[in-house]
Design an enzyme around this catalytic site. Sequence first.
Site, PDB file in Angstrom:
ATOM      1  NE  ARG A  87      -3.061   2.060  10.599  1.00  0.00           N
ATOM      2  CZ  ARG A  87      -2.029   1.888   9.730  1.00  0.00           C
ATOM      3  NH1 ARG A  87      -0.776   0.937  10.110  1.00  0.00           N
ATOM      4  NH2 ARG A  87      -2.009   2.160   8.461  1.00  0.00           N
ATOM      5  CB  CYS A 107       4.518  10.031  -1.127  1.00  0.00           C
ATOM      6  SG  CYS A 107       2.995   8.715  -1.089  1.00  0.00           S
ATOM      7  CG  ASP A 307      -0.305   7.418  10.991  1.00  0.00           C
ATOM      8  OD1 ASP A 307      -0.415   6.370  11.610  1.00  0.00           O
ATOM      9  OD2 ASP A 307      -0.810   7.964  10.028  1.00  0.00           O
ATOM     10  CE  LYS A 314      -3.889   9.502  10.493  1.00  0.00           C
ATOM     11  NZ  LYS A 314      -4.276   8.203   9.999  1.00  0.00           N
TER      12      LYS A 314
END
Length: 341
Positions: A87, A107, A307, A314
Amino acid sequence: MPITGSPRMSARSTAAAPSDDALARVAARYAVAITPDMEALIDPLDPLDPIALQFRPDARELVTLADEHPDPIGDRAHAPVAGIVHRYPDRCLLKLVHVCAVYCRYCFRREMVGPTGDGTLGPAELDAAIAYIASRPEIWEVVLTGGDPFVLSPRRLHEVTERLAAIPHLKVLRWHTRVPVVDPARVTPELVAAIRSPDATTYVVLHANHPRELTTQARDAIALLADAGIPLLAQTVLLKDVNDDAGTLEALMRALVESRVRPYYLHHLDKAPGTAHFRCTLERGREIVRELRERASGICQPVYVLDIPGGHGKTPIAESGLRETESGYEVRDRRGEWHPA
């Protein structure tokens, strides 16, 4: 230190207990596992025990909101080969395995992890992933994640470490794990030796959300890593009814720093399916972070981040301490008062 916010927590404590059928449906959809170490911390008399909330299945996980997504941070959009997420230009993820010692109920990769998840990279897939890293000279750092890479044997960890450290442009190996906290007996001298190399710098990033997780055994496991010269960072997820008050976060951050672990990120919860009951508002998160700054040392301050959904990376989201006025700039002190810069 007790968690505050009793009106909200009292309202939840009156809810009806979930049916066995509902919990079975949760377990059929999402992986469930808790280690004996974490199970031992749970207070059976507390319906809102912060350890139980993190690991025991909840019928509310069956509720998916319209803005929740199975890949909330866009991993798959940045996956050129199996196991790699690239990314940011100078670093990439290497997801070695998709199983964990425990499965957190919030999660963000819950659709990918577990016994029926994306699985462990096979030999050919690992070769392709390492070849990708070797072919990209801009990659300075690899973040080893999953799943939890520390569930692998020291032999496998050593093999991966050596292969990555042999890539000339790769300088930093960063291992993300929950194991030293949730299954500390796995952290042995053999594991510590396996993740170190003279040809690359090793970092370990722990995941811990509540001060009770920093048991004597967890601190001993952390000490094995720290005594070997491995720098340690920590990331925490802001979770409603688990750690969404400054007192709990202060106790956690102090415990981490006392254990030679530097707080790194405080994550605003990602919009994974079935996790809305854990989500705080941005306004509440910023309020907590502001209060934490008033209460604790600078070395106890993680960066509050979100995020961006869709794979955009982020971004810090804490309140700014700087503002522009007609006469110039002003800065805010820890009490919230503004002064000329």
